[in-house]
Design a protein around this motif. Structure first.
Motif, PDB file in Angstrom:
ATOM      1  N   GLU A 162       0.893  -1.025   0.065  1.00  0.00           N
ATOM      2  CA  GLU A 162      -0.020  -0.077   0.203  1.00  0.00           C
ATOM      3  C   GLU A 162       0.796   1.146   0.041  1.00  0.00           C
ATOM      4  OE1 GLU A 162      -2.690  -0.389   3.294  1.00  0.00           O
ATOM      5  OE2 GLU A 162      -3.698  -2.034   2.645  1.00  0.00           O
ATOM      6  N   TYR A 163       2.081   1.112   0.431  1.00  0.00           N
ATOM      7  CA  TYR A 163       3.098   2.376   0.615  1.00  0.00           C
ATOM      8  C   TYR A 163       4.005   2.126  -0.518  1.00  0.00           C
ATOM      9  CZ  TYR A 163       0.871   2.366   4.995  1.00  0.00           C
ATOM     10  OH  TYR A 163      -0.224   2.339   5.855  1.00  0.00           O
ATOM     11  N   GLU A 198       0.123 -10.592   0.133  1.00  0.00           N
ATOM     12  CA  GLU A 198       0.560  -9.277   0.702  1.00  0.00           C
ATOM     13  C   GLU A 198       1.937  -9.077   1.217  1.00  0.00           C
ATOM     14  OE1 GLU A 198      -1.209  -6.659   0.030  1.00  0.00           O
ATOM     15  OE2 GLU A 198      -3.267  -7.207  -0.243  1.00  0.00           O
ATOM     16  N   ARG A 236      -0.462  -1.777  12.517  1.00  0.00           N
ATOM     17  CA  ARG A 236      -1.515  -1.002  12.348  1.00  0.00           C
ATOM     18  C   ARG A 236      -1.736  -0.097  13.574  1.00  0.00           C
ATOM     19  NH1 ARG A 236      -4.331  -1.762   7.998  1.00  0.00           N
ATOM     20  NH2 ARG A 236      -4.295  -3.890   6.687  1.00  0.00           N
ATOM     21  N   GLU A 287      -2.820   6.714  10.031  1.00  0.00           N
ATOM     22  CA  GLU A 287      -2.337   6.540   8.903  1.00  0.00           C
ATOM     23  C   GLU A 287      -1.150   7.045   8.412  1.00  0.00           C
ATOM     24  OE1 GLU A 287      -3.295   4.222   6.627  1.00  0.00           O
ATOM     25  OE2 GLU A 287      -4.886   3.282   8.021  1.00  0.00           O
TER      26      GLU A 287
END
Length: 408
Positions: A118-119, A139, A306, A310
């Motif tokens: 995602e990054y 993932e 997490r 964010e």
């Protein structure tokens, strides 16, 4: 290196905790203690030298590059998972978490980690086994800059006096070990203890012969286990191998009580304590001439928990990618006697630490312990060391020991 098998219960408990921290909102409502947007909290277990100092330098450098301050906490390896448990319960998970690579998939399965894809994290150039270990259900959850594995150390003076060359096949290993067993000196030492260290040391023999952790009750695994049984029953290896950890094995080799040992580069510092010891390192012998040796890889992967913030997760992902830059991979390898996880960089490390050569040449073929079974790997690891113990001290044949462990 292989860690002790003590984290399973802790990881199982972790799965029961409320880990969907991403739903908690950002800022101070997330998982960080300070909420300072310009500070990243890092948790690792590199508290021994030279690792502690080397990694502190790399962490500080990446903090500067990313534009954050670094608050680092290093804990003993055996307490890391319990620390993560506590932090998860109190919603104070760090921004950057280092994990022993076999633990990643179990932690990722709980939902505690953010996918690095995602990054924009890339795995281009990494050895495939390393990528497999840091991937869960397609993932990517971690990036591992350096690795280690095991090889065969041999006492150069003992070999020279006997007119022998290091063995390259199993038959040569048995005959060489027998020839060098005399007086208080055994031909070879290895760790066959009832822990994940014993499994770690057995894997190159099992895997290189075509054995597989999904079913260990096969002729291929039986032949590998019989090799160890033969080494012990012939007196070429001490019966104490069933209680020795890898540090004990290194002590035996350092003291001249073994002409060869199976071990890893983390022992360089310990071996240097005997200035009279002259040793060489070669790959673990293959079952037959010209065979490929398949060994497990060790080392740690860096992840982003997490935390519910964010923006800080994105900054943490940038930080993790910095730790995995080519320059930092080489610096970490040279400083901690490890090998870059990108094969194209190994020559840079070996040119500065020539003793790493036998470990570096194995990197393209190194295999992930969790690559096939994922989060179920600990069960297989336990079956393997149980079978080894039953064959070496339980009076069972290699075939029966493997079958009972597999079915049990």
């Amino acid at each position: 290196m292989a860690r002790r098998g003590t984290v399973r219960a802790g990881i199982a408990a972790l799965a029961l905790l409320p880990l969907a921290l991403g739903a908690c909102g950002g800022g101070s409502g997330g998982g960080t203690a300070s909420g300072d947007p310009n500070t990243l909290r890092v948790l690792d277990y590199h508290n021994d030298e030279p690792n502690k100092t080397v990694w502190q330098g790399l962490l500080d450098d990446c903090g500067t590059e990313v534009g954050v301050s670094v608050e680092r906490e290093s804990v003993p390896g055996e307490t890391l998972i319990s620390k993560v448990l506590q932090q998860s319960s109190s919603r104070t998970l760090p921004d950057v978490l280092m994990l022993d690579n076999p633990d990643l998939q179990q932690i990722a399965a709980t939902g505690a980690l953010a996918p690095l894809g995602e990054y924009g994290a890339s795995t281009e150039g990494y050895a495939q086994g390393v990528v497999d270990a840091s991937t869960y259900e397609g993932e990517l959850y971690g990036l591992q800059p350096v690795t280690n594995t095991i090889a065969l150390f041999y006492n150069e003076e003992v070999f020279q006096a006997a007119g022998l060359q290091p063995p390259t096949t199993w038959d040569e290993l048995k005959t060489t070990a027998q020839a060098l067993t005399q007086g208080d000196q055994y031909g070879i030492a290895f760790s066959a203890m009832n822990s994940f260290e014993g499994t770690w040391q057995f894997l190159p023999f099992m895997w290189s012969n075509g054995g597989d952790e999904r079913d260990i009750a096969t002729p291929e695994s039986e032949q590998a286990l019989q090799l160890w049984v033969d080494l012990v029953s012939s007196g070429s290896a001490s019966k104490s191998v069933v209680t020795w950890g890898q540090a004990d094995v290194a002590d035996q080799f350092k003291a001249g009580n073994a002409a060869m040992m199976v071990n890893g580069p983390w022992n360089f510092g310990s071996l240097a304590e005997n200035p009279d010891l002259k040793y060489g390192i070669v790959p673990i012998p293959a079952p037959t001439a010209g065979g490929t040796v398949v060994s497990p890889f060790g080392g740690e992967t860096w992840t982003v928990p997490r935390t519910g913030d964010e923006d800080k997760q994105a900054k943490a992902a940038e930080f993790v990618q910095c730790l995995n830059s080519d320059e930092n991979m080489v610096a970490a390898a040279v400083g901690t006697n490890t090998v870059p996880t990108k094969p194209a960089l190994t020559e840079q490390a070996v040119s500065q630490v020539p003793a790493l050569a036998s470990f570096a040449e194995q990197v393209p073929d190194l295999r992930s312990r969790t690559g096939e079974l994922g989060e179920e790997w600990p069960d297989a690891a336990t079956r393997i060391y149980t079978a080894v113990q039953n064959a070496l001290v339980g009076g069972m044949s290699a075939a029966d020991a493997l079958r009972q462990a597999q079915d049990g």
